[in-house]
Scaffold this motif. Structure first.
Motif, short mmCIF file in Angstrom:
data_model
loop_
_atom_site.label_atom_id
_atom_site.label_comp_id
_atom_site.label_asym_id
_atom_site.label_seq_id
_atom_site.Cartn_x
_atom_site.Cartn_y
_atom_site.Cartn_z
N TYR A 133 46.81 5.44 28.97
CA TYR A 133 46.74 5.94 30.34
C TYR A 133 47.91 5.42 31.18
O TYR A 133 48.47 4.35 30.90
CB TYR A 133 45.42 5.51 31.00
CG TYR A 133 44.23 5.68 30.10
CD1 TYR A 133 43.70 6.95 29.84
CD2 TYR A 133 43.64 4.57 29.49
CE1 TYR A 133 42.61 7.11 29.00
CE2 TYR A 133 42.55 4.73 28.65
CZ TYR A 133 42.04 5.99 28.40
OH TYR A 133 40.97 6.14 27.56
N VAL A 134 48.22 6.19 32.25
CA VAL A 134 49.21 5.76 33.23
C VAL A 134 48.53 5.72 34.59
O VAL A 134 47.58 6.48 34.84
CB VAL A 134 50.43 6.71 33.23
CG1 VAL A 134 50.04 8.09 33.71
CG2 VAL A 134 51.57 6.14 34.06
N ASN A 135 48.99 4.85 35.48
CA ASN A 135 48.28 4.62 36.74
C ASN A 135 48.78 5.47 37.91
O ASN A 135 48.79 5.03 39.05
CB ASN A 135 48.35 3.14 37.12
CG ASN A 135 49.77 2.66 37.38
OD1 ASN A 135 50.74 3.40 37.15
ND2 ASN A 135 49.92 1.44 37.87
N HIS A 136 49.22 6.71 37.63
CA HIS A 136 49.58 7.64 38.71
C HIS A 136 49.50 9.06 38.16
O HIS A 136 49.33 9.28 36.95
CB HIS A 136 50.99 7.35 39.24
CG HIS A 136 52.08 7.55 38.24
ND1 HIS A 136 52.65 8.77 37.98
CD2 HIS A 136 52.70 6.66 37.41
CE1 HIS A 136 53.58 8.65 37.05
NE2 HIS A 136 53.64 7.37 36.68
N THR A 137 49.63 10.04 39.04
CA THR A 137 49.49 11.44 38.64
C THR A 137 50.82 12.18 38.54
O THR A 137 50.84 13.35 38.18
CB THR A 137 48.60 12.19 39.65
OG1 THR A 137 49.17 12.09 40.96
CG2 THR A 137 47.19 11.61 39.66
#
Length: 339
Positions: free
Chosen positions: A49-53
Motif C-alpha cells: 500500500y501507499v499512503n496517498h491517492t
C-alpha cells in the motif's frame, strides 16, 4: 497500532508499506480495511500500500515492487537509477521496475515489474539501502553484458566509474566472479583501460578502431599543457597541429562543462592548431568515415602518408577526396588495402 512506528516506516520507505510490516507495527486486518476504505492507504499490489491517492513517484514504485516480491532487490537499470539518484535525464521513470529474486523462487510477472532471477542474491545486493538494490558493479556488468549495441556496453562501464558509484577494480572482481558472461573479452579489455586512469574507453576505441587499423600516424596521448593551468589533450598529432578531443558524454553535459570544452578548443586555436571533438558515434559507429576525415585534415597540414582500408571499410570509395570539391589544389590519394 503503533502510529509512531508506522510513521517512521512510511518515512523510510517513501510512503509505501507492506501488510506484513503493518502487522508488525500492531495493526490488524480491520485496521488495514478501514484505512483502505477511507483512502488513507491505496493498494498498489496485493499486500502493498501507499499512503496517498495520487500518482506514484519512481521511488514509491521501486519500493512497492521490492516489497511485493520480497525478499528482493532492485537490479540492472533500476539499481543504477537508485544509485544515481534523481535528476538524470537518461532514465525512463515510467519503465518497469527491474527486480532480482533468488533463482529457487517462482513468482509471476506483474504489471510495472520485470523480475530477474539472480544467483548468489544474498551476496550481490546492498540490503541496507533504500530500497535494497544490486551492488553497483554487479548491476553494471549485467547492463553491459546484455546491451544490444557495443557502444552501450562500453558506456555502461565507463559512465559508472566516471560517476564514482563503483571502481574498475570492483568491476573486475564482479566480472571474474561470474561464469559465462556475454562479451567477456570486450568487457575485460575496457575495464583494464578504465583502470589505467589516463586512457578512457573512448580513447582506446579511437586507437583501436580509427587510428591504428587505418594507418594514421601515431599520436601523442594525454599531452600535458599549461596554457591556462594544467590540462591534458586527449590525442595530439604534434607535427601537423591537429588535436583530437574525445567527448564521452552520451547525454547532456552541464553548461559549465561545455563551456570548459569550448575554452580548451579556443586555447588550441590561438596556437595555430585545429581541434576535432569526437564522440561515441564517430569512434564506434562510424570509425572508418572518421579515419578518412582525420586523414584528410592531416594531409592538408603536411602528412604524406596513405590510409589503409580496414576489414570494416566499405568497398567504395577507393579514393578519398583530400580537399573539398571545387578546391583547385585538390588531390586524391588511393586508399591502401591492409595486408
Amino acid at each position: 497500532m503503533d502510529d509512531r512506528a508506522l510513521a517512521d516506516l512510511f518515512n523510510r520507505q517513501h510512503g509505501v508499506i507492506a501488510r506484513r510490516q503493518a502487522m508488525e507495527c500492531g495493526a490488524d486486518e480491520n485496521d488495514v480495511r478501514r484505512l483502505l476504505r477511507r483512502k488513507e492507504w491505496v493498494r498498489v499490489y496485493s499486500g502493498v500500500y501507499v499512503n496517498h491517492t495520487g500518482a506514484l513517484t519512481w521511488h514509491q514504485r521501486a519500493w512497492a515492487a521490492v516489497l511485493h516480491c520480497e525478499p528482493a532487490a532492485l537490479c540492472r537499470a533500476s539499481a543504477r537509477r537508485a544509485a544515481d539518484g534523481p535528476g538524470r535525464a537518461e532514465y525512463d521513470d515510467g519503465a518497469p521496475i527491474q527486480v532480482a529474486i533468488d533463482p529457487s523462487r517462482t513468482l509471476a510477472q506483474r504489471p510495472g515489474i520485470k523480475i530477474y532471477r539472480l544467483s548468489g542474491l544474498e551476496h550481490r545486493v546492498l540490503w541496507n539501502t533504500s530500497p535494497p538494490r544490486q551492488r553497483p558493479e554487479e548491476a553494471v556488468i549485467d547492463l553491459a553484458s546484455n546491451a544490444v549495441r557495443q557502444i552501450d556496453a562500453i558506456a555502461h562501464l565507463a559512465d559508472a566509474v566516471a560517476a564514482r558509484i563503483t571502481t574498475a577494480q570492483r568491476l573486475r572482481a564482479a566480472l571474474d566472479d561470474r561464469g559465462r558472461v556475454p562479451r567477456r573479452r570486450l568487457l575485460s579489455q575496457i575495464i583494464s583501460d578504465i583502470g589505467e586512469g589516463t586512457c578512457s574507453a573512448l580513447e582506446h576505441g579511437y586507437l583501436s578502431r580509427v587510428e591504428r587499423p587505418h594507418g594514421l600516424p601515431t599520436a601523442h596521448r594525454q599531452l600535458k599543457e599549461s596554457l591556462n593551468g594544467p590540462l591534458y589533450r586527449d590525442v595530439s598529432y604534434d607535427d601537423f597541429g591537429v588535436l583530437i578531443e574525445l567527448d564521452g558524454h552520451l547525454y547532456h553535459s552541464s553548461t559549465y562543462a561545455r563551456d570548459a570544452d569550448l575554452e580548451r578548443d579556443l586555447d588550441a586555436f590561438t596556437t595555430g592548431r585545429v581541434t576535432a571533438r569526437l564522440g561515441w558515434g564517430q569512434v564506434f559507429d562510424r570509425s572508418c568515415s572518421t579515419a578518412w576525415k582525420v586523414g584528410a585534415a592531416l594531409n592538408r597540414r603536411g602528412w604524406t602518408g596513405q590510409l589503409t582500408r580496414c576489414p570494416r571499410c566499405p568497398a567504395r570509395p577507393l579514393d578519398v577526396a583530400w580537399r573539398s570539391p571545387g578546391d583547385s589544389h585538390a588531390t586524391s590519394r588511393p586508399l591502401r588495402d591492409s595486408a
